[in-house]
Design a protein around this motif. Sequence first.
Motif, PDB file in Angstrom:
ATOM      1  N   ARG A  97       0.856  -1.184   0.000  1.00 19.97           N
ATOM      2  CA  ARG A  97       0.000   0.000   0.000  1.00 19.97           C
ATOM      3  C   ARG A  97       0.891   1.232   0.000  1.00 19.97           C
ATOM      4  N   VAL A  98       0.655   2.175  -0.916  1.00 20.13           N
ATOM      5  CA  VAL A  98       1.491   3.361  -1.053  1.00 20.13           C
ATOM      6  C   VAL A  98       0.589   4.574  -1.167  1.00 20.13           C
ATOM      7  N   ARG A  99       1.189   5.729  -0.924  1.00 19.38           N
ATOM      8  CA  ARG A  99       0.538   7.018  -1.175  1.00 19.38           C
ATOM      9  C   ARG A  99       1.470   7.843  -2.046  1.00 19.38           C
ATOM     10  N   CYS A 100       0.922   8.463  -3.090  1.00 16.77           N
ATOM     11  CA  CYS A 100       1.698   9.222  -4.063  1.00 16.77           C
ATOM     12  C   CYS A 100       1.238  10.676  -4.034  1.00 16.77           C
ATOM     13  N   ALA A 101       2.194  11.579  -4.073  1.00 18.76           N
ATOM     14  CA  ALA A 101       1.904  13.018  -4.114  1.00 18.76           C
ATOM     15  C   ALA A 101       1.792  13.448  -5.566  1.00 18.76           C
ATOM     16  N   VAL A 102       0.635  13.952  -5.949  1.00 22.87           N
ATOM     17  CA  VAL A 102       0.392  14.428  -7.307  1.00 22.87           C
ATOM     18  C   VAL A 102       0.026  15.893  -7.243  1.00 22.87           C
ATOM     19  N   GLY A 103       0.273  16.606  -8.322  1.00 23.69           N
ATOM     20  CA  GLY A 103       0.016  18.026  -8.371  1.00 23.69           C
ATOM     21  C   GLY A 103       1.207  18.814  -7.849  1.00 23.69           C
ATOM     22  N   ALA A 104       1.030  20.116  -7.738  1.00 19.58           N
ATOM     23  CA  ALA A 104       2.105  20.992  -7.279  1.00 19.58           C
ATOM     24  C   ALA A 104       1.495  22.199  -6.604  1.00 19.58           C
ATOM     25  N   ASP A 106      -0.363  24.639  -4.191  1.00 20.65           N
ATOM     26  CA  ASP A 106      -1.551  24.513  -3.358  1.00 20.65           C
ATOM     27  C   ASP A 106      -2.466  23.387  -3.811  1.00 20.65           C
ATOM     28  N   GLU A 107      -2.288  22.891  -5.019  1.00 19.52           N
ATOM     29  CA  GLU A 107      -3.164  21.846  -5.540  1.00 19.52           C
ATOM     30  C   GLU A 107      -2.560  20.452  -5.377  1.00 19.52           C
ATOM     31  N   MET A 108      -1.469  20.318  -4.608  1.00 22.07           N
ATOM     32  CA  MET A 108      -0.892  18.997  -4.394  1.00 22.07           C
ATOM     33  C   MET A 108      -1.777  18.193  -3.453  1.00 22.07           C
ATOM     34  N   ARG A 109      -1.970  16.927  -3.773  1.00 19.68           N
ATOM     35  CA  ARG A 109      -2.787  16.055  -2.953  1.00 19.68           C
ATOM     36  C   ARG A 109      -2.178  14.660  -2.953  1.00 19.68           C
ATOM     37  N   TRP A 110      -2.585  13.860  -1.993  1.00 17.97           N
ATOM     38  CA  TRP A 110      -2.084  12.494  -1.862  1.00 17.97           C
ATOM     39  C   TRP A 110      -3.142  11.522  -2.376  1.00 17.97           C
ATOM     40  N   VAL A 111      -2.721  10.605  -3.207  1.00 19.80           N
ATOM     41  CA  VAL A 111      -3.593   9.539  -3.687  1.00 19.80           C
ATOM     42  C   VAL A 111      -3.079   8.222  -3.125  1.00 19.80           C
ATOM     43  N   PHE A 112      -3.991   7.331  -2.774  1.00 14.95           N
ATOM     44  CA  PHE A 112      -3.657   6.067  -2.127  1.00 14.95           C
ATOM     45  C   PHE A 112      -3.887   4.930  -3.114  1.00 14.95           C
ATOM     46  N   ALA A 298      11.210  16.406  -6.928  1.00 14.05           N
ATOM     47  CA  ALA A 298      10.634  15.133  -7.362  1.00 14.05           C
ATOM     48  C   ALA A 298       9.461  14.759  -6.468  1.00 14.05           C
ATOM     49  N   ARG A 299       8.479  14.152  -7.075  1.00 11.09           N
ATOM     50  CA  ARG A 299       7.338  13.702  -6.305  1.00 11.09           C
ATOM     51  C   ARG A 299       7.738  12.488  -5.471  1.00 11.09           C
ATOM     52  N   ARG A 300       7.058  12.343  -4.353  1.00  9.73           N
ATOM     53  CA  ARG A 300       7.392  11.270  -3.443  1.00  9.73           C
ATOM     54  C   ARG A 300       6.368  10.156  -3.540  1.00  9.73           C
ATOM     55  N   VAL A 301       6.855   8.938  -3.377  1.00  7.51           N
ATOM     56  CA  VAL A 301       6.019   7.752  -3.273  1.00  7.51           C
ATOM     57  C   VAL A 301       6.349   7.108  -1.940  1.00  7.51           C
ATOM     58  N   LEU A 302       5.424   7.158  -1.009  1.00  6.13           N
ATOM     59  CA  LEU A 302       5.625   6.628   0.333  1.00  6.13           C
ATOM     60  C   LEU A 302       4.834   5.342   0.491  1.00  6.13           C
ATOM     61  N   VAL A 303       5.459   4.364   1.128  1.00  9.01           N
ATOM     62  CA  VAL A 303       4.793   3.102   1.424  1.00  9.01           C
ATOM     63  C   VAL A 303       4.036   3.247   2.731  1.00  9.01           C
TER      64      VAL A 303
END
Length: 360
Positions: A97-104, A106-112, A298-303
Motif C-alpha cells: 500500500r502506497v501514497r503518491c503526491a500528485v500536483g504541485a 496549493d493543488e498537491m494532494r495524496w492519492v492512495f 521530485a514527487r514522493r512515493v511513500l509506502v
Amino acid sequence: MATQHTSSALPAPARSAPYPMAKPGYGKRTAPGQPERTPRDFGVLPVRERYVAAYVDHLPEGAAMSVKELAKQLPLYGQQAISSALTALSVAGHLRRVRCAVGAGDEMRWVFRTFWSRTAHDNEWWTTYLTTENTKQAAAPDSAPPPPWVPDEEPPPAPEDPGPEQGAESTAVPQQRSPIQAPDAEPESPAPDSARAPATPRPSEAAPSPAYLALARLGREDIRLPLSADDCGALEPLAAEWLARGVSVDYLISALTAGLPAQVDSPLGFTRKRLTDKMPPRLPTTADSPPPDAPAPARRVLVECTECGRPGQPEALPDGLCRPCRTTHQPNTDQAPTDPTEAADIEARMANLRDLLKTV
C-alpha cells in the motif's frame, strides 16, 4: 382449473453487481511482468489468505481496495479477518500500500494505491520497483492531455490586407444604424477625411512605484515631513533600494517618521539623510527562493504500513509493515531464538520453585 404453460427456454442468469471502482488515480495497480494464471497460484498460503488473494487477483485495475469494500464482497470473512489477510499477503510479498503526491503547489494532494503482484516478491524487488515508480511520477507532466473528443484550439487566421473596395466592410466594430431621414431633409454632406480620422490616443502615464507612494505618504503620516512631487522623485531611488532589500512599505514609513525633532527645517535633506544612514542590510535570498532554472522537486512515493497506515520510505517498511506492527506480528524478529537447553533449565527452575512453595 388453470393450465400452467411452461417454457423450454432457460431463464437468463442473474447479473452480479459490478465491483465498486475507486476514484480516478486510486485503487488497485498491478505490477508488471505477471505470469499467466494457473490453478497452483497462492497454493502455499493458508485457506483464508488464498481465498482473499484469488479474489483480489481477479479485480480490475482501479478497483477499490479498502477493507470495508472487500468485506462487503466477501461474506465469509469480516473486516477484521480481511485486514489480517491483507497483512499476511503483504508479508508474503504480494501487495504494498502506497501514497503518491500528485500536483504541485496549493493543488498537491495524496492519492492512495495498492500495488498487487500475483508472484510473491522480496523486499529488495519491491523497493526497486517503487523507486522506479517514484522516478516515473517525477517525470510525468502535471497536466493530463485533453481527451480525444476535445478539438485542439486553432489559432485565428491572420487578417488579410483589405482592398480598396473592402476597407469599409472589414472593420472590427459593426457600423451603427443611421437614423431615418425625413423625405424633405437634405442628406448631410460627408465629413472630410481629416475629421473622420480618429484622434491619436495619448500614452497613459506610468503608475507611480511603491517607493514613490511611500514617500508621498510621509506628509500625511507626519506634517513635519511634507515632500513635494519633485522631492519624491529625487528620493525615489533611495526608497526603492530599501524595498529591494526586503523591507515593507510600512516599515519604510515607520523608520523615516520615528523620533522626529520638534521642527524639521529641510524635509528633503532630513529624509535623504535618514534614507542613507539607516539603509537596512541586504539579506541573501538564495536560500529562500530557488533559482528560476532549478528543477522541480521530485514527487514522493511513500509506502504505507498495511496494518496501521503509517507512511515511510520503501526500505524503512520491510514486508510492508512498520517496526511496531512487525514486532507485534513477529515478536521474536529483533531477538535471537532461545536455546532449547536454556528453556529446559527455566522450566526445571520454575518446577523447583513450585515445590518449595508447596512445602511452606
